[in-house]
Design a protein around this motif. Structure first.
Motif, PDB file in Angstrom:
ATOM      1  N   UNK A 161       7.136  -7.524  10.197  1.00  0.00           N
ATOM      2  CA  UNK A 161       5.966  -8.297  10.848  1.00  0.00           C
ATOM      3  C   UNK A 161       5.247  -8.910   9.714  1.00  0.00           C
ATOM      4  N   UNK A 162       3.901  -9.117  10.003  1.00  0.00           N
ATOM      5  CA  UNK A 162       3.197  -9.867   8.966  1.00  0.00           C
ATOM      6  C   UNK A 162       3.000  -9.242   7.805  1.00  0.00           C
ATOM      7  N   UNK A 163       2.703  -8.015   8.019  1.00  0.00           N
ATOM      8  CA  UNK A 163       2.593  -7.086   6.810  1.00  0.00           C
ATOM      9  C   UNK A 163       3.488  -6.029   6.476  1.00  0.00           C
ATOM     10  N   UNK A 164       4.803  -6.238   6.977  1.00  0.00           N
ATOM     11  CA  UNK A 164       5.884  -5.363   6.628  1.00  0.00           C
ATOM     12  C   UNK A 164       7.205  -6.152   6.175  1.00  0.00           C
ATOM     13  N   UNK A 165       7.709  -5.553   5.271  1.00  0.00           N
ATOM     14  CA  UNK A 165       8.748  -6.361   4.559  1.00  0.00           C
ATOM     15  C   UNK A 165       9.896  -5.584   4.206  1.00  0.00           C
ATOM     16  N   UNK A 166      11.044  -5.713   4.723  1.00  0.00           N
ATOM     17  CA  UNK A 166      12.171  -4.627   4.282  1.00  0.00           C
ATOM     18  C   UNK A 166      13.284  -5.466   3.398  1.00  0.00           C
ATOM     19  N   UNK A 185       0.879  -1.301  -0.010  1.00  0.00           N
ATOM     20  CA  UNK A 185       0.030   0.102  -0.093  1.00  0.00           C
ATOM     21  C   UNK A 185       0.811   1.396  -0.069  1.00  0.00           C
ATOM     22  N   UNK A 186       1.945   1.071   0.540  1.00  0.00           N
ATOM     23  CA  UNK A 186       2.849   2.314   0.724  1.00  0.00           C
ATOM     24  C   UNK A 186       4.100   1.903   1.110  1.00  0.00           C
ATOM     25  N   UNK A 187       5.365   2.625   0.982  1.00  0.00           N
ATOM     26  CA  UNK A 187       6.676   2.320   0.936  1.00  0.00           C
ATOM     27  C   UNK A 187       7.468   3.374   1.453  1.00  0.00           C
ATOM     28  N   UNK A 188       8.692   3.254   2.163  1.00  0.00           N
ATOM     29  CA  UNK A 188       9.616   4.038   2.614  1.00  0.00           C
ATOM     30  C   UNK A 188      11.013   3.845   2.031  1.00  0.00           C
ATOM     31  N   UNK A 195      11.324  -0.188   2.450  1.00  0.00           N
ATOM     32  CA  UNK A 195      10.391  -0.686   3.372  1.00  0.00           C
ATOM     33  C   UNK A 195       8.839  -0.717   2.902  1.00  0.00           C
ATOM     34  N   UNK A 196       8.437  -1.934   2.707  1.00  0.00           N
ATOM     35  CA  UNK A 196       6.943  -1.823   2.190  1.00  0.00           C
ATOM     36  C   UNK A 196       6.196  -2.255   3.254  1.00  0.00           C
ATOM     37  N   UNK A 197       4.793  -1.468   3.162  1.00  0.00           N
ATOM     38  CA  UNK A 197       3.591  -2.075   4.110  1.00  0.00           C
ATOM     39  C   UNK A 197       2.705  -2.526   3.036  1.00  0.00           C
TER      40      UNK A 197
END
Lengths: 521, 315
Positions: A148-153, A80-83, A92-94
């Protein structure tokens, strides 16, 4: 003896009639039949390398990000968004919540990690489901971490600006880990994604069928099913369209486009593509070591006539190595060389190259090569008109590549080539840098070298600021236009023909065939 | 007879083995490789090396060949480099399609060719003979791929009577009438040249037989003309017609390569064209092996049939 045969005759006639009459049936409503150019090799998007396969894959899968419809700008998809960290090394992606694969397993950070580890880590338990030819799109990726379950780096080992566009390419589509575990090396024939259509059936060499995903996170499509049919022969593909066997005809031969354009039962759909068709000019030896001779051939060839007469308006005249499809990085101020044989003769005279003999490598066909033989002979004729004596050597595509890729030195002065890419970086980075000469493992087979261009390209590759990157590419465009390392010829316009019943059909600049918004009531 | 068949089958083994070595060498000697076909524009030396390692193509040629033969003896045809699918699955899928197409063509060319040949032999130099010869010559001279496109234009595009391509309809099809509808155009096109050849040879064989003494004897006995031609002359001529049909099998299998491409018939020929252009060696090997075996078997069958018809050959 003969009388027995008379009894058979009506029976035979009846059978013949029964066989031939119902054949004219049209394709049913809400089912779209697409005439593809070949049987897909694999529907595992990490294994496949063919645009033909990706046209199916983009409808079965989503990536973390995707190109916004009609553009090459990135928009969210499964992320949905990222930094992006300031040094350009950490992304880092949400992830989107509540998305499931078609097999019911959840899409989450573990799934993302599985996808990239399988491609990049040779010790991954499912690395043997490859090979993954295009995994080098992500070779800068050092690690993929589940936060976490919905965050990936993603951590990169060097700043790599094309990373986001590569994630939006077909190689960045996300497959179901459970399905890979279940099918192993045969996953490519049993694909499972999160996309708008669910894979149903693959009948070898006949069709691939996909049905509507009613739970699609971006809204279920209107079509009930999409059927992809491989029809290799272009004439047969056109005949199928004319006889009502398909709804969408891809890669229409230029000669047939006009015919469909004049017929109200069909619509011709066109879109720019990130495609460049050019002739490389050997800058290491022979007449083309002189920049004036390289410019002279750019003036001597009538490119308008090539795109309008030979290609029947299916392409536009090109001005340089970056195609206008990358509108954010394209330099509008650089114009194509005009057709000016007088100027060409003058430049040739200044360089003392009048009447030079040149060898020109031409291919019989190949990925993105359009109509290479007629184009080659038209170029030969234009160059003859300014006194250049061009000898053409023709090769079959794979043979051609193995002649050209190791470099033109000692073989030829000119060679045709074409590229389709997903990022403005790819083509100049692989074909124009000094560090991309064949002996260095690149595709600069005509040995162009300009340290200024090298520096600009290296800088653009690590810059994560899109505006700064765009500025750098515009400078590359201006410099290379002046240096004329190639004879710039054409940017292909993709085309498709659809029947008048098909609505909202659009071609995408990234060559994807996105069907989620198409309908056919 | 059993010993003869066994001997012939044994003799086929070195032929097929030799063929596989030739195919292997030719595929290795033509420039380009599967890694290049897979990578296309991205075939950098690094990438090519990575793919070659994954496919086992970094080994020496003899090593690759021996590994292939070794696996083959255990019934493993290997995996297609490009399709990423077991070769045997792909080849069997394709083989059944080719068998249907080639079988139908052989049937058409045998029946039509023999009938046309008999008719023109019986009415030698008459109008029927001239008309049949005229069409037969057109059939032999017409390039089949061109004829195929013309038939598609007429039957599928203009009159919309038959489907333009494929083997089954992609929706609602799949039954026998559907298959037959799709079969008519490609099988007919493929049969045309072979029909001409069979007709010419049948005519020649019949003419020779009709001049012989036993035919005069049969006529003198007062047998009807039909009995003379079909029971006596044709039976004798069949001895020289059957091997021709065996040889036509090779022609039909070869012709299938371009007919399958024009009609998008999902057979071996179409597969081979694509496999050669992508340098998919194991797939080419699998396809050639199956086609060659079929050719050997059909010719063996023709020879056996000939021996059974002609007592002089039984020795």
């Amino acid at each position: 003896m003969t009388s027995k045969w008379y009894g058979l005759a009506p029976l035979l006639a009846a059978t013949a009639l029964a066989l031939v009459s119902p054949a004219a049936a049209q394709t049913p409503p809400n089912v779209l039949v697409v005439g593809q150019i070949a049987e897909p090799a694999s529907l595992d998007p990490h294994v496949s390398t063919a645009a033909n396969d990706f046209r199916i894959a983009v409808n079965l899968y989503d990536g973390l990000v995707r190109n916004k419809s009609g553009t090459l700008e990135i928009e969210p998809a499964l992320a949905t968004d990222w930094t992006i960290s300031d040094d350009g090394l950490e992304y880092t992606f949400n992830l989107r919540e509540g998305v499931s694969f078609h097999d019911g397993t959840p899409f989450n950070a573990d799934a993302v990690k599985f996808n990239f580890d399988r491609m990049l880590d040779e010790t991954h338990p499912y690395a043997d489901t490859g090979p993954f030819p295009l995994s080098f799109f992500f070779s800068a990726v050092e690690t993929v971490e589940v936060i976490d379950d919905l965050t990936v780096k993603f951590t990169l080992n060097e700043a790599f600006a094309p990373f986001m566009s590569n994630l939006a390419s077909a190689t960045g589509l996300i497959v179901s880990p459970a399905a890979v575990e279940q099918y192993g090396a045969d996953y490519g024939r049993n694909p499972v994604g999160t996309g708008p259509y669910k894979f149903e059936e693959w009948q070898s060499n006949t069709s691939v069928v996909a049905s509507r995903n009613d739970d699609y996170w971006d809204g279920a499509p209107e079509l009930e099913a999409v059927i992809f049919r491989p029809i290799t022969d272009a004439n047969t593909r056109v005949a199928e369209m004319l006889s009502g066997g398909i709804d969408v005809l891809l890669e229409t031969p230029p000669d047939n486009v006009a015919q469909f354009r004049d017929d109200p039962n069909y619509q011709v759909v066109e879109a720019v593509g990130p495609h460049v068709w050019y002739v490389m000019l050997n800058a290491k030896e022979g007449p083309f070591t002189d920049v004036r001779v390289r410019q002279a051939v750019n003036y001597a060839v009538n490119k308008e006539s090539l795109v309008n007469d030979v290609l029947q308006g299916t392409a536009e005249v090109s001005a340089g190595p970056i195609p206008p499809a990358f509108n954010w990085a394209y330099n509008e101020e650089v114009d194509p060389y005009p057709y000016d044989p007088e100027m060409a003769r003058q430049l040739l005279a200044e360089a003392g190259a009048e009447g030079a003999s040149l060898t020109f490598l031409v291919t019989e066909g190949g990925s993105g090569m359009l109509d290479p033989v007629p184009m080659g002979t038209a170029i030969q004729a234009d160059l003859a008109a300014v006194g250049l004596d061009v000898e053409i050597q023709t090769y079959e595509w794979n043979t051609f590549l193995s002649e050209v890729n190791p470099g033109l030195e000692g073989k030829a002065d000119m060679a045709e080539m074409a590229w389709m890419t997903s990022d403005p970086d790819t083509l100049p980075f692989l074909t124009l840098r000094t560090a991309a000469w064949p002996e260095e493992g690149g595709f600069n087979s005509s040995y162009y070298s300009n340290p200024e261009v090298d520096a600009l390209l290296d800088q653009a590759r690590i810059s994560t600021d899109p505006d700064e990157r765009a500025e750098l590419y515009k400078q590359v465009q201006a410099l290379t236009n002046e240096d004329a390392p190639w004879l710039f010829v054409a940017n292909w316009k993709q085309n498709a023909v659809v029947t008048s019943a098909v609505e909202d059909f659009e071609l995408q600049p990234d060559f994807g065939l996105v069907l989620r918004d198409v309908s056919k009531p | 007879m059993t010993a003869y068949i066994g001997k012939r089958l044994l003799a086929a083994i070195p032929v097929i083995l030799g063929l596989s070595i030739i195919v292997f060498l030719v595929m290795k000697l033509i420039p380009g490789d599967p890694a290049q076909a897979l990578l296309g524009s991205y075939a950098t030396p690094d990438n090519v090396e990575r793919i070659n390692r994954a496919l086992g193509l970094d080994r020496s040629w003899p090593e690759q060949y021996v590994i292939w033969i070794g696996n083959l003896l255990q019934g493993d045809f290997g995996r297609s480099y490009i399709l990423n699918r077991p070769v045997i699955d792909e080849v069997l899928d394709r083989f059944s399609a080719t068998l249907i197409l080639a079988g139908a063509s052989l049937l058409i060319c045998s029946v039509l060719g023999i009938l046309a040949g008999i008719v023109s032999a019986v009415r030698q130099f008459g109008w029927t003979d001239r008309i049949v010869t005229f069409f037969v010559l057109i059939g032999i001279s017409m390039p089949a791929f061109f004829l195929g496109l013309v038939l598609i234009l007429l039957f599928a595009v203009q009159w919309r009577l038959l489907p333009a391509s494929g083997m089954y309809a992609v929706y609602g099809g799949g039954d026998l009438p559907d298959l037959l509808r799709h079969l008519i155009l490609p099988a007919g096109t493929l049969a045309i040249v072979a029909t001409g050849v069979v007709a010419r040879l049948t005519r020649a064989a019949m003419l020779e037989v009709l001049r012989q003494d036993f035919i005069r004897t049969a006529r003198a006995k007062g047998l009807s003309e039909n009995a003379v031609i079909y029971r006596h002359a044709f039976r004798a001529a069949l001895v020289s017609i059957i091997p021709v049909i065996g040889i036509q099998t090779g022609f039909v299998l070869g012709g299938a390569v371009y007919i399958e491409t024009v009609f998008q018939w999902p057979g071996l020929g179409q597969m081979l064209v694509k496999a050669v252009s992508t340098r998919d060696l194991l797939l080419v090997q699998g396809g050639v092996l199956v086609a060659a075996t079929l050719y050997v078997l059909v010719n063996l069958l023709a020879d056996v049939a000939q021996a059974m018809l002609d007592p002089r050959l039984k020795a």
